[in-house]
Design a protein around this motif. Structure first.
Motif, PDB file in Angstrom:
ATOM      1  N   PRO A 270       0.822  -1.205   0.000  1.00 48.55           N
ATOM      2  CA  PRO A 270       0.000   0.000   0.000  1.00 48.55           C
ATOM      3  C   PRO A 270       0.864   1.266   0.000  1.00 48.55           C
ATOM      4  O   PRO A 270       2.061   1.206   0.261  1.00 48.55           O
ATOM      5  N   SER A 271       0.246   2.384  -0.297  1.00 48.84           N
ATOM      6  CA  SER A 271       0.968   3.652  -0.381  1.00 48.84           C
ATOM      7  C   SER A 271       1.681   3.972   0.936  1.00 48.84           C
ATOM      8  O   SER A 271       1.129   3.767   2.008  1.00 48.84           O
ATOM      9  N   GLY A 272       2.918   4.422   0.814  1.00 50.08           N
ATOM     10  CA  GLY A 272       3.661   4.824   2.005  1.00 50.08           C
ATOM     11  C   GLY A 272       4.324   3.683   2.746  1.00 50.08           C
ATOM     12  O   GLY A 272       4.836   3.864   3.845  1.00 50.08           O
ATOM     13  N   CYS A 273       4.370   2.483   2.143  1.00 52.73           N
ATOM     14  CA  CYS A 273       4.921   1.337   2.865  1.00 52.73           C
ATOM     15  C   CYS A 273       6.435   1.224   2.692  1.00 52.73           C
ATOM     16  O   CYS A 273       7.063   0.357   3.276  1.00 52.73           O
ATOM     17  N   GLY A 274       7.019   2.099   1.877  1.00 54.92           N
ATOM     18  CA  GLY A 274       8.473   2.111   1.777  1.00 54.92           C
ATOM     19  C   GLY A 274       9.062   1.486   0.529  1.00 54.92           C
ATOM     20  O   GLY A 274      10.260   1.244   0.464  1.00 54.92           O
ATOM     21  N   LYS A 275       8.244   1.286  -0.495  1.00 61.32           N
ATOM     22  CA  LYS A 275       8.750   0.677  -1.734  1.00 61.32           C
ATOM     23  C   LYS A 275       9.779   1.574  -2.407  1.00 61.32           C
ATOM     24  O   LYS A 275      10.890   1.158  -2.728  1.00 61.32           O
ATOM     25  N   THR A 276       9.363   2.836  -2.644  1.00 60.19           N
ATOM     26  CA  THR A 276      10.254   3.766  -3.330  1.00 60.19           C
ATOM     27  C   THR A 276      11.528   3.992  -2.518  1.00 60.19           C
ATOM     28  O   THR A 276      12.631   4.013  -3.075  1.00 60.19           O
ATOM     29  N   THR A 277      11.361   4.130  -1.205  1.00 62.48           N
ATOM     30  CA  THR A 277      12.527   4.343  -0.350  1.00 62.48           C
ATOM     31  C   THR A 277      13.514   3.190  -0.498  1.00 62.48           C
ATOM     32  O   THR A 277      14.718   3.404  -0.682  1.00 62.48           O
ATOM     33  N   THR A 278      13.005   1.965  -0.451  1.00 59.82           N
ATOM     34  CA  THR A 278      13.880   0.804  -0.579  1.00 59.82           C
ATOM     35  C   THR A 278      14.594   0.813  -1.926  1.00 59.82           C
ATOM     36  O   THR A 278      15.809   0.617  -2.010  1.00 59.82           O
TER      37      THR A 278
HETATM   38  N1  LIG Z   1      12.140  12.700   2.544  1.00 61.72           N
HETATM   39  C1  LIG Z   1      11.309  12.162   3.446  1.00 61.72           C
HETATM   40  N2  LIG Z   1      11.225  12.680   4.696  1.00 61.72           N
HETATM   41  C2  LIG Z   1      10.395  12.135   5.607  1.00 61.72           C
HETATM   42  N3  LIG Z   1       9.630  11.064   5.389  1.00 61.72           N
HETATM   43  C3  LIG Z   1       9.657  10.498   4.175  1.00 61.72           C
HETATM   44  C4  LIG Z   1      10.508  11.016   3.143  1.00 61.72           C
HETATM   45  N4  LIG Z   1      10.336  10.254   2.035  1.00 61.72           N
HETATM   46  C5  LIG Z   1       9.432   9.317   2.369  1.00 61.72           C
HETATM   47  N5  LIG Z   1       9.032   9.457   3.642  1.00 61.72           N
HETATM   48  C6  LIG Z   1       8.074   8.598   4.345  1.00 61.72           C
HETATM   49  O1  LIG Z   1       8.530   7.269   4.270  1.00 61.72           O
HETATM   50  C7  LIG Z   1       7.451   6.382   4.062  1.00 61.72           C
HETATM   51  C8  LIG Z   1       7.677   5.547   2.833  1.00 61.72           C
HETATM   52  O2  LIG Z   1       7.653   6.360   1.674  1.00 61.72           O
HETATM   53  P1  LIG Z   1       7.825   5.783   0.219  1.00 61.72           P
HETATM   54  O3  LIG Z   1       7.924   6.919  -0.717  1.00 61.72           O
HETATM   55  O4  LIG Z   1       8.948   4.801   0.213  1.00 61.72           O
HETATM   56  O5  LIG Z   1       6.445   5.026   0.007  1.00 61.72           O
HETATM   57  P2  LIG Z   1       5.950   4.145  -1.223  1.00 61.72           P
HETATM   58  O6  LIG Z   1       5.808   2.764  -0.719  1.00 61.72           O
HETATM   59  O7  LIG Z   1       6.821   4.348  -2.397  1.00 61.72           O
HETATM   60  O8  LIG Z   1       4.502   4.744  -1.454  1.00 61.72           O
HETATM   61  P3  LIG Z   1       3.737   5.113  -2.826  1.00 61.72           P
HETATM   62  O9  LIG Z   1       3.094   3.853  -3.307  1.00 61.72           O
HETATM   63  O10 LIG Z   1       2.713   6.081  -2.361  1.00 61.72           O
HETATM   64  O11 LIG Z   1       4.732   5.688  -3.756  1.00 61.72           O
HETATM   65  C9  LIG Z   1       6.201   7.237   3.989  1.00 61.72           C
HETATM   66  O12 LIG Z   1       5.565   7.193   5.240  1.00 61.72           O
HETATM   67  C10 LIG Z   1       6.716   8.615   3.694  1.00 61.72           C
HETATM   68  O13 LIG Z   1       5.885   9.586   4.268  1.00 61.72           O
END
Ligand SMILES: Nc1ncnc2c1ncn2[C@@H]1O[C@H](COP(=O)(O)OP(=O)(O)OP(=O)(O)O)[C@@H](O)[C@H]1O
Ligand SMILES: [Mg+2]
Lengths: 379, 248
Positions: free
Chosen positions: A40-48
């Motif tokens: 789901p959105s915000g679960c950390g995929k992009t971050t990883t």
């Molecule tokens: N630069 C940042 N500073 C603080 N928190 C962040 C930052 N970037 C991401 N986050 C937080 O880290 C968490 C994971 O974000 P991420 O972008 O990895 O989500 P995602 O799984 O890619 O979601 P989506 O499907 O919406 O793209 C989220 O709770 C987001 O708010």
């Protein structure tokens, strides 16, 4: 190969709090496979994903790309050796398509003639005519065309590893399916090691060799699409996959996987008594009638010829529909429902009769996984 | 031939027609009434001499303004400057509300009278729109483009040169055009602080209540500013790559 070892990311928020975007993630993307990061959105995929090429500095843990520890590599060189596709496509508006594709080769100092030739080849690979597109600018392309260029741009320097962040997110579903198919076809040949972010379950099932499901920064399950759908590890995953997850498995299996390949068939000139005997012997209620070359032409039902005389051509019915052996079971089931039938004749690309598929065989195939699990549990 | 080409040609044709019309008009007036002809006869030497000064003032002050304004704008747009750049731009914006004449007057107090304070005053007036547009243009380059560039292995220098600047070029050019328009419009005032230029004919003409002398200054000033804008428009059209040029 990409290996993540207890990878973590903690963001500091302006308010003084912290967000754990990745929490001790350990996983491995084997050579030549596509791993979809799903959740789901915000679960950390992009971050990883972005920690892999260093766009986001990791807090803890280890990353190995192609056997090398990324901490020991210069980030700029590391990135040049990893193809990267972003959701917004990110073609540079000031450069022609050709120059866009050649960004990394140019950074690597490749011979210009060589890289420009490669740009043309890559365009052809995704069905874009180089004569038309090489010298256009991104704004002169449709969304789908831009997306294709975004993907081949990541392939230009032939990196062994690709990172793709919702690469097909920006286009309509029909075009997306086309590009997904094109990409899978390409991947069969190029065999890149790919980490692919998606939030679309159907896309994940279609593209992935392995799916990694994330929740609140934690890796919840990492397994093949079929395994995931058949055996979700917990309730969160089960509900994320949806209550129709068993139906989703239909698209993972192809008709040839469950087709009954027995070759019994009759021709138009055969006597109905012969058809009757064959059906009784095989225990079937129907038999397919083929043409002289072996193409499926029609069928006869046992009841229709129970006590008649003559040749098959006097008693056969047209086939309501057929299914290709390469189609997936989803297509097969949908045709069965549409034509209110419990079996379909299967043909190859040239229309030759190959066998048939029944609803029972399909439910048997889907159930096999569960029965195996039960047997294992019982032992 | 595409529609765009046709439009382009039409555009060029109107301009040519305009220039021919202008020359004709001038010729007619010169021929029949002899009015402009008289002006030219009396003042040609002054006009040529002062126009040269005028052009030099424009070129030097706006050249220096570009030379300083572009790097300054780039510098302000860098991420590490983000905390200060808004304040700096506020100050710049207040700067633009000061009438140019006041700036010129102020530069006398710093540098006395003559060419240098004139260039300085013009430079200050020209600098502001350039810095502002360079800054804005660079800031408006979408973050995802910079991220794509970084992710593909570009260094910050590469990103600035081959992604940020090209994509900001249109906005930057618009700033330069505005700046030069301001500059050319202000140069006549340079005469007031001893900087020379065609302002000499205009202001002396006003003082002496001599419309011929006034026009001898005013007409070339008008033509020069038209020419400057025309040249810049052409440059904007041709120098900015098609992919980021809304005009093409
Ligand atoms: N630069 C940042 N500073 C603080 N928190 C962040 C930052 N970037 C991401 N986050 C937080 O880290 C968490 C994971 O974000 P991420 O972008 O990895 O989500 P995602 O799984 O890619 O979601 P989506 O499907 O919406 O793209 C989220 O709770 C987001 O708010
Ligand atoms: Mg994301």
């Amino acid at each position: 190969m990409i290996t993540l070892d207890k990878l973590s990311k903690v963001f500091e928020t302006p308010g003084g709090g912290t967000v754990i975007a990745a929490d001790q993630v350990s996983m491995e993307v084997p050579e030549g496979e596509i791993c979809v990061l799903l959740g789901p959105s915000g679960c950390g995929k992009t971050t990883t994903l972005k920690m892999i090429n260093g766009l986001i500095p990791k807090t803890n843990g280890k990353i190995h790309v192609a056997g090398r520890d990324t901490d020991e590599l210069n980030p700029v060189e590391l990135r040049r050796s990893i193809g990267y596709v972003i959701q917004q496509i990110g073609l540079f508006p000031n450069m022609t398509i050709q120059d866009n594709i050649c960004v990394v080769p140019d950074l690597l100092g490749w011979d210009k003639n060589k890289s420009r030739k490669r740009a043309a080849e890559l365009l052809e690979l995704v069905n874009l005519d180089p004569g038309i597109f090489l010298n256009r600018y991104p704004k002169e392309l449709s969304g789908g065309q831009q997306q294709r260029v975004g993907v081949i741009r990541a392939l230009a320097a032939d990196p062994p590893v690709l990172l793709m962040d919702e690469p097909f997110g920006a286009i309509d579903p029909i075009n997306r399916a086309v590009i997904q198919d094109e990409f899978l076809k390409m991947q069969k040949e190029i065999r890149k090691t790919i980490a692919f972010v998606s939030h679309d379950i159907d896309e994940a099932i279609k593209m992935a060799d392995k799916i990694a499901i994330f929740r609140d920064g934690k890796l919840e399950q990492y397994s093949s699409p079929d395994d995931l759908l058949a055996r979700p590890a917990n309730d969160f995953i089960a509900s994320f996959l949806g209550s129709d997850r068993t139906l989703k498995r239909l698209s993972l299996l192809s008709v040839s996987d469950v087709m009954l390949g027995d070759q019994i068939r009759v021709t138009a000139q055969d006597d109905v008594s012969r058809a009757r005997d064959m059906m009784r012997e095989a225990g079937h209620k129907n038999i397919v009638m083929v043409g002289p070359q072996g193409r499926a032409r029609g069928f006869v039902h046992l009841n229709d010829i129970a006590d008649v005389q003559g040749r098959v051509e006097e008693h056969y019915q047209a086939l309501p529909t057929v299914v290709n052996v390469h189609d997936d079971l989803r297509t097969a089931v949908s045709r069965m429902f549409r034509h209110d039938t419990t079996w379909l004749a299967c043909v190859d690309d040239d229309g030759f009769f190959k066998g048939f598929i029944t609803q029972r065989a399909i439910s048997h195939a889907l159930g096999a996984t569960y029965r195996d699990a039960a047997t294992v549990a019982a032992k | 031939m595409s529609i765009k080409d046709t439009l382009k040609q039409d555009n060029i044709r109107t301009r040519i027609a305009f220039v021919i019309g202008l020359v004709f008009g001038v010729g007619l007036m010169a021929g029949e009434q002899g009015f402009l002809g008289d002006i030219w006869r009396y003042y040609s030497e002054d006009i040529i001499y002062l126009a040269k000064q005028h052009v030099i003032l424009v070129l030097v002050s706006s050249g220096l303004a570009i030379l300083v304004g572009v790097p300054a704008g780039i510098w302000l747009s860098r991420d590490w400057m983000a905390r200060y750049s808004e304040t700096a731009l506020q100050i710049f914006n207040i700067g633009t509300t000061i009438p140019t004449l006041a700036i010129l007057a102020l530069s006398i107090t710093l540098l006395g009278i003559g060419f240098t304070p004139a260039v300085f005053g013009l430079w200050v007036a020209t600098l502001l729109p350039i810095v502002r547009n360079v800054y804005q243009g660079l800031r408006e380059v979408p973050a995802y483009l910079k991220e794509a560039a970084t992710g593909m292995g570009m260094t910050p220098r590469h990103i600035l040169l081959s992604v940020e600047l090209p994509n900001a070029l249109y906005v930057i050019f618009a700033g330069v055009r505005t700046a030069v328009a301001v500059n050319v419009g202000t140069v006549p005032l340079a005469f007031l602080i001893g900087g020379g230029g065609l302002g000499e004919l205009i202001f002396t003409g006003i003082d002496l209540n001599d419309p011929q002398m006034l026009l001898a200054g005013a007409i070339p000033v008008a033509l020069l500013s038209m020419l400057a804008d025309f040249l810049l428009a052409k440059a904007q059209y041709w120098l900015i790559p098609r992919g980021v040029n809304p005009l093409r």
